[in-house]
Scaffold this active site. Structure first.
Site, PDB file in Angstrom:
ATOM      1  N   LYS A 273     -27.745  45.132  39.096  1.00  0.00           N
ATOM      2  CA  LYS A 273     -26.952  44.287  39.367  1.00  0.00           C
ATOM      3  C   LYS A 273     -25.136  45.659  39.043  1.00  0.00           C
ATOM      4  CE  LYS A 273     -23.444  41.251  36.728  1.00  0.00           C
ATOM      5  NZ  LYS A 273     -23.121  42.203  35.634  1.00  0.00           N
ATOM      6  N   ASN A 274     -25.603  45.769  38.006  1.00  0.00           N
ATOM      7  CA  ASN A 274     -24.394  46.595  37.904  1.00  0.00           C
ATOM      8  C   ASN A 274     -24.150  48.040  38.337  1.00  0.00           C
ATOM      9  OD1 ASN A 274     -23.239  44.479  35.653  1.00  0.00           O
ATOM     10  ND2 ASN A 274     -24.365  45.607  34.573  1.00  0.00           N
TER      11      ASN A 274
ATOM     12  N   ARG B 229     -16.157  40.673  36.844  1.00  0.00           N
ATOM     13  CA  ARG B 229     -15.215  42.011  36.127  1.00  0.00           C
ATOM     14  C   ARG B 229     -15.037  43.013  36.146  1.00  0.00           C
ATOM     15  NH1 ARG B 229     -13.176  42.496  31.502  1.00  0.00           N
ATOM     16  NH2 ARG B 229     -13.151  44.634  30.584  1.00  0.00           N
TER      17      ARG B 229
ATOM     18  N   CYS C 205     -18.004  38.001  31.781  1.00  0.00           N
ATOM     19  CA  CYS C 205     -18.605  37.286  30.851  1.00  0.00           C
ATOM     20  C   CYS C 205     -17.310  36.954  29.648  1.00  0.00           C
ATOM     21  CB  CYS C 205     -19.408  37.448  30.047  1.00  0.00           C
ATOM     22  SG  CYS C 205     -20.894  37.012  31.463  1.00  0.00           S
TER      23      CYS C 205
ATOM     24  N   ARG D 121     -12.169  42.289  26.417  1.00  0.00           N
ATOM     25  CA  ARG D 121     -12.490  43.491  27.335  1.00  0.00           C
ATOM     26  C   ARG D 121     -11.646  44.053  28.211  1.00  0.00           C
ATOM     27  NH1 ARG D 121     -17.491  40.285  30.453  1.00  0.00           N
ATOM     28  NH2 ARG D 121     -17.759  43.070  31.177  1.00  0.00           N
ATOM     29  N   PRO D 122     -10.737  45.129  27.153  1.00  0.00           N
ATOM     30  CA  PRO D 122     -10.044  45.836  27.279  1.00  0.00           C
ATOM     31  C   PRO D 122      -9.686  46.904  28.457  1.00  0.00           C
ATOM     32  CG  PRO D 122     -10.825  46.874  25.789  1.00  0.00           C
ATOM     33  CD  PRO D 122     -10.869  45.307  25.167  1.00  0.00           C
ATOM     34  N   ILE D 123      -8.941  47.660  29.212  1.00  0.00           N
ATOM     35  CA  ILE D 123      -8.859  47.825  30.430  1.00  0.00           C
ATOM     36  C   ILE D 123      -8.093  49.633  30.221  1.00  0.00           C
ATOM     37  CG2 ILE D 123     -10.292  47.155  31.741  1.00  0.00           C
ATOM     38  CD1 ILE D 123      -7.608  47.589  33.576  1.00  0.00           C
ATOM     39  N   ASP D 124      -7.792  49.408  28.650  1.00  0.00           N
ATOM     40  CA  ASP D 124      -6.797  51.009  28.156  1.00  0.00           C
ATOM     41  C   ASP D 124      -7.757  52.577  29.229  1.00  0.00           C
ATOM     42  OD1 ASP D 124      -8.961  49.734  25.760  1.00  0.00           O
ATOM     43  OD2 ASP D 124      -8.486  51.848  25.521  1.00  0.00           O
ATOM     44  N   GLN D 125      -9.050  52.473  28.915  1.00  0.00           N
ATOM     45  CA  GLN D 125      -9.136  53.828  29.123  1.00  0.00           C
ATOM     46  C   GLN D 125      -9.349  53.859  30.781  1.00  0.00           C
ATOM     47  OE1 GLN D 125     -10.014  56.137  26.223  1.00  0.00           O
ATOM     48  NE2 GLN D 125      -9.399  54.378  25.269  1.00  0.00           N
TER      49      GLN D 125
ATOM     50  N   ASP E  28     -26.540  44.452  26.604  1.00  0.00           N
ATOM     51  CA  ASP E  28     -27.512  42.671  27.808  1.00  0.00           C
ATOM     52  C   ASP E  28     -28.580  42.330  27.613  1.00  0.00           C
ATOM     53  OD1 ASP E  28     -24.670  43.592  29.151  1.00  0.00           O
ATOM     54  OD2 ASP E  28     -25.461  44.840  30.390  1.00  0.00           O
TER      55      ASP E  28
ATOM     56  N   ARG F  57     -24.635  34.250  38.890  1.00  0.00           N
ATOM     57  CA  ARG F  57     -23.483  35.302  39.105  1.00  0.00           C
ATOM     58  C   ARG F  57     -24.908  36.934  38.736  1.00  0.00           C
ATOM     59  NH1 ARG F  57     -20.194  36.777  34.417  1.00  0.00           N
ATOM     60  NH2 ARG F  57     -20.835  37.541  35.416  1.00  0.00           N
TER      61      ARG F  57
END
Ligand code: EPZ
Length: 428
Positions: free
Chosen positions: A32-33, A103, A127, A132-136, A315, A407
């Site tokens: 999936k990922n 996500r 989830c 769940r930041p996206i700063d990076q 996970d 999902r």
């Protein structure tokens, strides 16, 4: 999937009669990922089509397919493969409810920025397992020369040119590694990404991009070097097997007892899980592309700390906690990746588990048995944890909120049924 169908899934339940051993052979689907990154990456092909195989038949993939179609891609999809023609992309505005819900939609930012140098993408959901930041991701895009604004819940990104840079990530992030790698692929010059994630799906996305004509070296180590190319073209590619689905089957077999051969796996990707199961007293036989799990009797407790790859994957932490709830003695789980990944514990307690959560630590005192109850899947992997709990419990359990499970796990009940579990899907 329309909202009505999604609601329908949310209204379904699994009914499980526990207490059956698992025996037989089960096939693992594509990862999936990896798939949810490779599909957006296919947008970057400005000529030719991408033929992608071994795609898992899950709702996250269906959702991405519809998002790509909204952007102008033409997609022909079979259950486990897709032909994606991105030559006709004409919409750089990915702002639908589906983008907000999942996500992996954040990979549209890197893919569209790389190819078109601009995009508007709604902030992603996914989830609920902690902040769940996206700063990076943003730090990486900015280092490549992009201007980034967040307005009305969307990331608005634009660059006159993308120019290779040296980027050191503050945290090891799968998403930031892949996203910045996508954009850097079509930047001018060389990008060095340091402190990157080494997960198998990071390597798979790099291999896919290289098959499209990119020049990426070092994926799978903690430094990735991307030499920008002018364009990417379509290719044929097969997604790697799902490490997490395989880990879920391994844990289920260990918990239920029996002998299960799990096919279409890369045993190397499962080493941290195999090592823990062996420590607990499970027998594991590794072959080239299969792994056999043999489990009889009560298993010993172990301590688990989740870590980025090659450590124990976060996970599979939730399924593992179900197994530990019936192991002999006290086990301690330390969840080092997500701050809120023990929501399933209250549900396990309804079934008789003895677990105390203190921050990111769960202290589990193994009990002799779980008993059937009506429980819910609070997120994707929590759902798998509850299905395993239902299969080991005495009596009947119901697992609700299946939209989470669907999902990410293709046909979970069919796969477990083929191993001898008594599990059916029904209207809730
Ligand atoms: C991916 O999420 C997976 N999702 C997750 O799987 C998985 O749990 C996670 O990697 C870790 O392995 C997908 O691939 C779609 P991260 P991602 O960026 O990329 C912090 C599942 O069950 N961080 O590696 O979103 C973050 O808060 C799902 O299949 C920042 O601080 O995770 C976390 O503590 C759930 N800033 C840590 O890094 C950032 O900009 C790792 O997150 C990005 C992340």
């Amino acid at each position: 999937m329309t909202n009505e169908i999604r609601m329908g899934r949310a209204m379904e339940k699994l009914i499980i009669q526990g207490g059956r051993a698992l025996n037989g052979v089960v096939d693992v689907s594509g990862a999936k990922n990896a798939a949810v990154a490779i599909i957006p990456a296919a947008i970057m092909a400005s000529s030719g089509v991408c033929l992608i195989d071994n795609i898992p038949d899950i709702e996250d993939v269906n959702c991405l397919e519809r998002i790509l179609e909204c952007l102008g891609c033409r997609i022909k999809r079979d259950k486990n493969s897709a032909v994606i023609d991105s030559t006709s992309v004409n919409n750089l505005n990915a702002c639908t409810e589906e983008v907000r819900k999942m996500r992996a939609s954040y990979y549209l930012i890197g893919a569209l920025l790389g190819r078109f140098k601009k995009a508007r993408v709604e902030l992603p959901g996914g989830c609920s397992i902690g902040v769940r930041p996206i700063d990076q991701h943003i730090k990486g895009f900015e280092a490549l020369g992009a201007q980034v604004k967040i307005e009305h819940g969307a990331v608005i990104i634009e660059a006159e040119r993308l120019v290779g840079a040296n980027i050191f990530f503050d945290v090891v992030s799968v998403g930031a590694t892949i996203n910045v790698m996508l954009a850097a692929t079509l930047a001018e010059g060389t990008t060095i990404l340091e402190n990157v994630a080494r997960e198998p799906h990071v390597v798979d996305v790099a291999n896919f991009l290289n098959t499209m004509g990119a020049n990426i070296k070092g994926a799978g180590t903690d430094v990735i070097r991307v030499t920008g190319v002018k364009e990417l073209k379509g290719c044929s590619y097969s997604v790697i097997p799902d490490q997490i689905e395989a880990g879920t089957f391994m844990i289920a077999a260990a918990a239920c007892g029996g002998r299960v051969r799990i096919d279409n796996v890369i045993p190397k990707h499962l080493e941290s899980i195999s090592a823990k199961l062996i420590e607990m007293g499970v027998e594991i036989i590794e072959e080239e592309d299969s792994i056999t799990v043999i489990s009889n009797g009560r298993l010993k407790s172990v301590n688990v700390k989740t870590m980025p790859y090659p450590g124990f994957p976060t996970d599979v932490q939730q399924p593992m906690s179900t197994l530990l709830s019936i192991a002999e003695g006290r086990s301690i789980i330390n969840e080092s990746i997500w701050e809120c990944r023990f929501k399933h514990v209250d549900e396990l307690k309804k079934m008789g588990a003895e677990i105390k959560v203190e921050g990111r630590t769960a202290i589990i005192d193994g009990v002799c048995k779980l008993t059937g109850a009506v429980v819910k899947a609070s997120d994707l992997r929590a759902g798998a944890a509850m299905v395993i709990a239902g299969m080991i419990a005495e009596g009947v359990s119901e697992v609700h909120s299946l939209d989470h499970i669907d999902r990410g796990y293709p046909k979970i009940e069919e796969k477990f049924r083929s191993l001898g579990a008594d599990i059916v899907r029904a209207e809730a």
